[in-house]
Design a protein around this motif. Structure first.
Motif, PDB file in Angstrom:
ATOM      1  N   ILE A 110       0.846  -1.190   0.000  1.00  0.00           N
ATOM      2  CA  ILE A 110       0.000   0.000   0.000  1.00  0.00           C
ATOM      3  C   ILE A 110       0.884   1.243   0.000  1.00  0.00           C
ATOM      4  O   ILE A 110       1.803   1.360   0.820  1.00  0.00           O
ATOM      5  N   VAL A 111       0.617   2.143  -0.935  1.00  0.00           N
ATOM      6  CA  VAL A 111       1.427   3.355  -1.094  1.00  0.00           C
ATOM      7  C   VAL A 111       0.647   4.563  -0.575  1.00  0.00           C
ATOM      8  O   VAL A 111      -0.548   4.719  -0.870  1.00  0.00           O
ATOM      9  N   THR A 112       1.326   5.411   0.186  1.00  0.00           N
ATOM     10  CA  THR A 112       0.689   6.605   0.741  1.00  0.00           C
ATOM     11  C   THR A 112       1.686   7.759   0.743  1.00  0.00           C
ATOM     12  O   THR A 112       2.860   7.590   0.434  1.00  0.00           O
ATOM     13  N   THR A 113       1.210   8.929   1.084  1.00  0.00           N
ATOM     14  CA  THR A 113       2.066  10.068   1.387  1.00  0.00           C
ATOM     15  C   THR A 113       1.950  10.347   2.892  1.00  0.00           C
ATOM     16  O   THR A 113       1.069   9.788   3.550  1.00  0.00           O
ATOM     17  N   PRO A 114       2.819  11.176   3.471  1.00  0.00           N
ATOM     18  CA  PRO A 114       2.912  11.253   4.938  1.00  0.00           C
ATOM     19  C   PRO A 114       1.757  11.921   5.664  1.00  0.00           C
ATOM     20  O   PRO A 114       1.563  11.683   6.861  1.00  0.00           O
ATOM     21  N   GLN A 115       0.995  12.782   4.973  1.00  0.00           N
ATOM     22  CA  GLN A 115       0.034  13.611   5.700  1.00  0.00           C
ATOM     23  C   GLN A 115      -1.253  12.850   6.027  1.00  0.00           C
ATOM     24  O   GLN A 115      -1.618  11.887   5.380  1.00  0.00           O
ATOM     25  N   GLN A 116      -1.944  13.349   7.034  1.00  0.00           N
ATOM     26  CA  GLN A 116      -3.126  12.678   7.553  1.00  0.00           C
ATOM     27  C   GLN A 116      -4.228  12.523   6.505  1.00  0.00           C
ATOM     28  O   GLN A 116      -4.954  11.533   6.507  1.00  0.00           O
ATOM     29  N   VAL A 117      -4.369  13.488   5.607  1.00  0.00           N
ATOM     30  CA  VAL A 117      -5.445  13.415   4.618  1.00  0.00           C
ATOM     31  C   VAL A 117      -5.285  12.184   3.721  1.00  0.00           C
ATOM     32  O   VAL A 117      -6.263  11.650   3.201  1.00  0.00           O
ATOM     33  N   SER A 118      -4.065  11.716   3.551  1.00  0.00           N
ATOM     34  CA  SER A 118      -3.823  10.484   2.803  1.00  0.00           C
ATOM     35  C   SER A 118      -3.932   9.264   3.704  1.00  0.00           C
ATOM     36  O   SER A 118      -4.516   8.244   3.323  1.00  0.00           O
TER      37      SER A 118
ATOM     38  N   LEU B 158       1.622  -6.747   2.813  1.00  0.00           N
ATOM     39  CA  LEU B 158       3.070  -6.954   2.836  1.00  0.00           C
ATOM     40  C   LEU B 158       3.782  -5.764   3.460  1.00  0.00           C
ATOM     41  O   LEU B 158       4.878  -5.904   4.000  1.00  0.00           O
ATOM     42  N   GLY B 159       3.142  -4.605   3.381  1.00  0.00           N
ATOM     43  CA  GLY B 159       3.716  -3.426   3.995  1.00  0.00           C
ATOM     44  C   GLY B 159       3.218  -2.150   3.354  1.00  0.00           C
ATOM     45  O   GLY B 159       2.574  -2.166   2.306  1.00  0.00           O
ATOM     46  N   VAL B 160       3.517  -1.053   4.023  1.00  0.00           N
ATOM     47  CA  VAL B 160       3.122   0.282   3.565  1.00  0.00           C
ATOM     48  C   VAL B 160       4.376   1.058   3.182  1.00  0.00           C
ATOM     49  O   VAL B 160       5.388   1.029   3.897  1.00  0.00           O
ATOM     50  N   VAL B 161       4.306   1.747   2.055  1.00  0.00           N
ATOM     51  CA  VAL B 161       5.400   2.595   1.583  1.00  0.00           C
ATOM     52  C   VAL B 161       4.985   4.053   1.725  1.00  0.00           C
ATOM     53  O   VAL B 161       3.921   4.442   1.222  1.00  0.00           O
ATOM     54  N   GLU B 162       5.790   4.845   2.421  1.00  0.00           N
ATOM     55  CA  GLU B 162       5.528   6.282   2.521  1.00  0.00           C
ATOM     56  C   GLU B 162       6.274   6.968   1.382  1.00  0.00           C
ATOM     57  O   GLU B 162       7.496   7.121   1.431  1.00  0.00           O
ATOM     58  N   ASN B 163       5.550   7.351   0.360  1.00  0.00           N
ATOM     59  CA  ASN B 163       6.131   8.009  -0.812  1.00  0.00           C
ATOM     60  C   ASN B 163       6.123   9.528  -0.631  1.00  0.00           C
ATOM     61  O   ASN B 163       5.381  10.056   0.195  1.00  0.00           O
ATOM     62  N   MET B 164       6.948  10.219  -1.407  1.00  0.00           N
ATOM     63  CA  MET B 164       7.046  11.677  -1.341  1.00  0.00           C
ATOM     64  C   MET B 164       7.339  12.142   0.087  1.00  0.00           C
ATOM     65  O   MET B 164       6.803  13.133   0.580  1.00  0.00           O
TER      66      MET B 164
ATOM     67  N   PHE C 164       5.115  17.603   2.885  1.00  0.00           N
ATOM     68  CA  PHE C 164       3.819  17.341   3.525  1.00  0.00           C
ATOM     69  C   PHE C 164       3.988  17.319   5.044  1.00  0.00           C
ATOM     70  O   PHE C 164       5.047  16.957   5.555  1.00  0.00           O
ATOM     71  N   ASP C 165       2.930  17.672   5.738  1.00  0.00           N
ATOM     72  CA  ASP C 165       2.951  17.680   7.198  1.00  0.00           C
ATOM     73  C   ASP C 165       2.955  16.243   7.720  1.00  0.00           C
ATOM     74  O   ASP C 165       1.991  15.502   7.526  1.00  0.00           O
ATOM     75  N   ALA C 166       4.044  15.854   8.371  1.00  0.00           N
ATOM     76  CA  ALA C 166       4.145  14.514   8.939  1.00  0.00           C
ATOM     77  C   ALA C 166       4.186  14.564  10.465  1.00  0.00           C
ATOM     78  O   ALA C 166       4.678  13.636  11.114  1.00  0.00           O
ATOM     79  N   SER C 167       3.656  15.656  11.034  1.00  0.00           N
ATOM     80  CA  SER C 167       3.710  15.824  12.487  1.00  0.00           C
ATOM     81  C   SER C 167       2.893  14.764  13.218  1.00  0.00           C
ATOM     82  O   SER C 167       3.100  14.528  14.411  1.00  0.00           O
ATOM     83  N   GLY C 168       1.973  14.106  12.507  1.00  0.00           N
ATOM     84  CA  GLY C 168       1.168  13.052  13.132  1.00  0.00           C
ATOM     85  C   GLY C 168       1.877  11.718  13.192  1.00  0.00           C
ATOM     86  O   GLY C 168       1.295  10.732  13.652  1.00  0.00           O
TER      87      GLY C 168
END
Length: 353
Positions: free
Chosen positions: A201-209, A228-234, A283-287
């Protein structure tokens, strides 16, 4: 409705004529086929037998999913396929994003066509060990919108699975559309009896994603597909300092290009700086980003891939980011993620699967 196929004029959430709820569910109300489906004999879909036979020569099947569009899922699918092929695996890449097929572009295969023979549809090949199948090869005009309801999309996915002759494959990578819609239910339903290794599963760091990625993880758990795992892209912008442009805001608010001056200054006074890679958050990754979400939901975190302009350029040009040294920031990160994924399944990267 031959062979239990869903008719094209069926409603979007048609359960299928072979379902026990065919003609009886709420989705069937108003469908012109409601009475036929309700009274038709039920039984196993004979097309599933054909799919099992086709997939018998495929060792590993990996789904690439995302909760939202625009997070780089297809870029990851393309580079995953390139990487596996470079490891001397036999690889197939199946694009089931019917309404937004970007895989032909990202593999440098625009304008190519599918060929048929007495053994089925032949994939379009990038290399002798990397074949690709996509609706993008079937569109007479690439700018033409594909306006299909769910049943017709599902019919094409089934056709891809039972008609495409891949031959012996180590990996079939399936690039799915974003979300958890009919295409996802269909691909799992059609492949479940043949064995699915799992989903990345591919995502970006911010909460909206991440909000939507949580739904994607929940979907996998409900349908019995291993994550299998999550990939944090961008995951932040990373780029060699020597590739940056530098500007200065003038008193009138205009941007004045200072790149030549900045580069000259560094060459003369601090040449070692030109070998640095500059990084910054986009992107905001404070969460806590994808890593925290994985910890909360009990799924593996495969790693982070930075937003690398050179990787974006490789995707635009339809080439592998591993074929040269241009993707200094992203290629090592992708390589580590892919090796980690293979290690989880106890798959050696030496001389194929």
């Amino acid at each position: 409705m031959e062979n239990g196929e869903i008719p094209e004029n069926a409603p979007e959430h048609c359960p299928g004529p072979q379902s026990e709820t065919a003609g009886k569910s709420d989705a069937c109300e108003g469908c012109p086929n409601q009475e036929i489906c309700a009274t038709a004999p039920k039984g196993p879909d004979p097309d599933l037998v054909a799919i099992v036979e086709r997939m018998a020569t495929v060792k590993h099947k990996i789904l690439v999913l995302s909760g939202k569009g625009g997070v780089g899922k297809s870029t990851f699918s393309a580079q995953l396929a390139f990487a596996l092929a470079a490891m001397d695996f036999q690889v197939g890449l199946l694009d089931i994003d019917i309404c937004g097929p970007s895989i032909p572009k990202m593999l440098g295969l625009e304008g190519r066509e599918i060929h048929q023979s007495n053994i089925g549809w032949s994939p379009v090949y990038v290399e002798s060990n990397l074949g690709v199948m996509s609706i993008g090869f079937m569109l007479p005009n690439p700018d033409e919108a594909v306006i299909w309801r769910g049943p017709r999309k599902n019919g094409l996915i089934k056709q891809f699975l039972k008609e495409v002759y891949w031959g012996e494959l180590d990996f079939l990578v399936v690039d799915a559309p974003p979300g958890t819609s009919d295409e996802h239910i269909s691909i799992v339903q059609f492949l479940q009896t043949t064995g699915i290794d799992g989903a990345v599963i591919v995502t970006t760091p911010q909460q909206v994603s991440l909000i939507d990625v949580r739904k994607e993880v929940s979907f996998c758990k409900k349908v019995g597909v291993e994550v299998l795992g999550v990939v944090e892209n961008m995951s932040g912008l990373s780029q060699p300092l020597s590739e940056f442009k530098f500007t200065r805001t003038t008193e009138t608010g205009e941007q004045k290009d200072m790149t030549e001056w900045a580069m000259s200054y560094m060459r003369e006074n601090a040449p070692e700086m030109l070998n640095l890679i500059a990084c910054t958050e986009v992107f905001d990754a404070s969460g806590g980003g994808a890593a925290k979400m994985c910890n909360d939901m009990g799924v593996p975190f495969l790693g982070k891939v930075p937003l690398d302009p050179q990787l974006c350029k490789a995707a635009e040009e339809g080439r592998s980011c591993f074929s040269d040294d241009k993707c200094q920031a992203s290629a090592p990160a992708l390589k580590m993620i892919i090796e980690k994924m293979l290690a989880q399944k106890n798959i050696s990267t030496e001389n194929g699967a």
